[in-house]
Design an enzyme around this catalytic site. Sequence first.
Site, short mmCIF file in Angstrom:
data_model
loop_
_atom_site.label_atom_id
_atom_site.label_comp_id
_atom_site.label_asym_id
_atom_site.label_seq_id
_atom_site.Cartn_x
_atom_site.Cartn_y
_atom_site.Cartn_z
N HIS A 259 -4.09 -2.03 -6.38
CA HIS A 259 -3.27 -0.93 -6.90
C HIS A 259 -4.18 0.15 -7.47
O HIS A 259 -4.87 -0.07 -8.46
CB HIS A 259 -2.30 -1.44 -7.96
CG HIS A 259 -1.30 -2.41 -7.42
ND1 HIS A 259 -0.61 -3.30 -8.18
CD2 HIS A 259 -0.87 -2.63 -6.14
CE1 HIS A 259 0.20 -4.03 -7.41
NE2 HIS A 259 0.04 -3.63 -6.17
N ASP B 59 0.80 -1.23 0.00
CA ASP B 59 0.00 0.00 0.00
C ASP B 59 0.84 1.28 0.00
O ASP B 59 0.43 2.28 0.57
CB ASP B 59 -0.96 0.03 1.21
CG ASP B 59 -1.76 -1.25 1.32
OD1 ASP B 59 -2.33 -1.66 0.30
OD2 ASP B 59 -1.77 -1.85 2.40
#
Length: 450
Positions: A49, A15
């Site tokens: 993503h 992340d």
Amino acid sequence: MRKNSFAIIGGQFGDEGKGKIVDEICAALSRKHEKIIVYRWNGGANAGHTVIIGGQKIVLHNIPSGALTKGAIAILGKGMVIHPMDLLKELMDVTEKFGFPKNLIIDEMATLSLDTHRAFESALKEREEGGAGSTGRGIAPAYADIVLRHPVRMRDLVSENWEVILTKHYDLYASFTKGLGKDISEILVPTVSGQAKKMGSKETFLDQLMFARNLLLPFIKNVDGLLKENWIGTTPFVFEGAQGVGLDPRWGVYPDVTASETTFSGIHSSTEGLIDPVNIEYKIAVYKATYMSSVGKRVLPSKMKETLAEKIRKDANEFGATTGRPRDIYHIDIPALSYFKSVSRVTHMALTHLDVSYKSVPVALCVAYKVGGGEYVPYRPDQKYLDKVKPVYKSFQSWEGKNMRGATKFINLPKPAREYVKSLAKLLGLKTFMISTGPERNSLITFSPR
Ligand code: IMP
């Protein structure tokens, strides 16, 4: 060194904003080159993503972020574990927002990650704590299939006797869950949209796979020749990693680790030795610039006080892209990041979230670990060991983050931000490759010529 080759990993715990960095590199390359190859080597639907193009946001799970670039051939590599129905749903989302990604190739050797794996993971979670924090996407059981020597691969799905192979697979997993006291068909499994559904009977399982099989068939190929030919040539390559080094089972803290190879080494195995990461010109780790975030039970020495952590969590939306879970917030932890950097052989850093800074709150970095007697010690991937170490902090003058959003030149950053970036690069021993200054495409400062 192979010119025009770029590989991107998460330098922290996932992340970090890799999606945007990959997308930007691909966009820049596509301005000069007609064709680029974007290759994802690990993970599956556990990844999320986020890419924003022209105000349109999309969270990609399996498809490489660069797939949305003009001229990109996007390859889902052998090292991935792929859920066919999730991938189909993702393909539909991409098509709706950005058009059909024509040049998508799935390596026929990629492993399948199926509802059977999710059901087994769920049953196992109830029995023991090992996978307690997993995303529930059946990632670990799919990788376990490989070492247990019974993986089902994309090429099995498209083979003529796929029904026989997948019936055998369903029966195997039904007996695993039966051993754990559960009827597999009754177990709730997550779907890509986040909702859970009942696993269902063998017939339902096979019907769904047949549907996915028919639609995915044209994408599933042997990629060996294509990779070899282009690697020998001059086509730019962008390798996209999922998760982060802190989640690697070799380098991260148990039990909050995923099953895949999150370092550049995964490129070597995914391409069957064809591409040695040593020869990749830019080996880039992506870092959140002013803090780190993670989910799970691990407790690093650099845990942030909750008052500031809560503010960051809210301002930077620190909730899992795949699961929505609130993330733990840490100070930048140099001992851990230096270790991750050296085991991954990183050469460059790309920074995101430099705008998460408040003028009145200095940016504190954990620069070293100490133990009882005052002795300095390194990071080791072991919670019991980490419980005994104390962080040593160094504070840096901060800046008002929201005033620098969208900056495209380093010189336009506030002086303390510039000084901070230089110090971070020095502490990590890395060259700065790129700084993202906002979520949109082009909110970016680049350093390396391409
Ligand atoms: P798994 O990958 O679902 O097996 O989950 C194993 C561990 O990795 C859990 O602690 C997850 O929260 C974490 N994890 C997996 N993928 C990601 C990611 O993309 N970002 C952050 N954490 C992740």
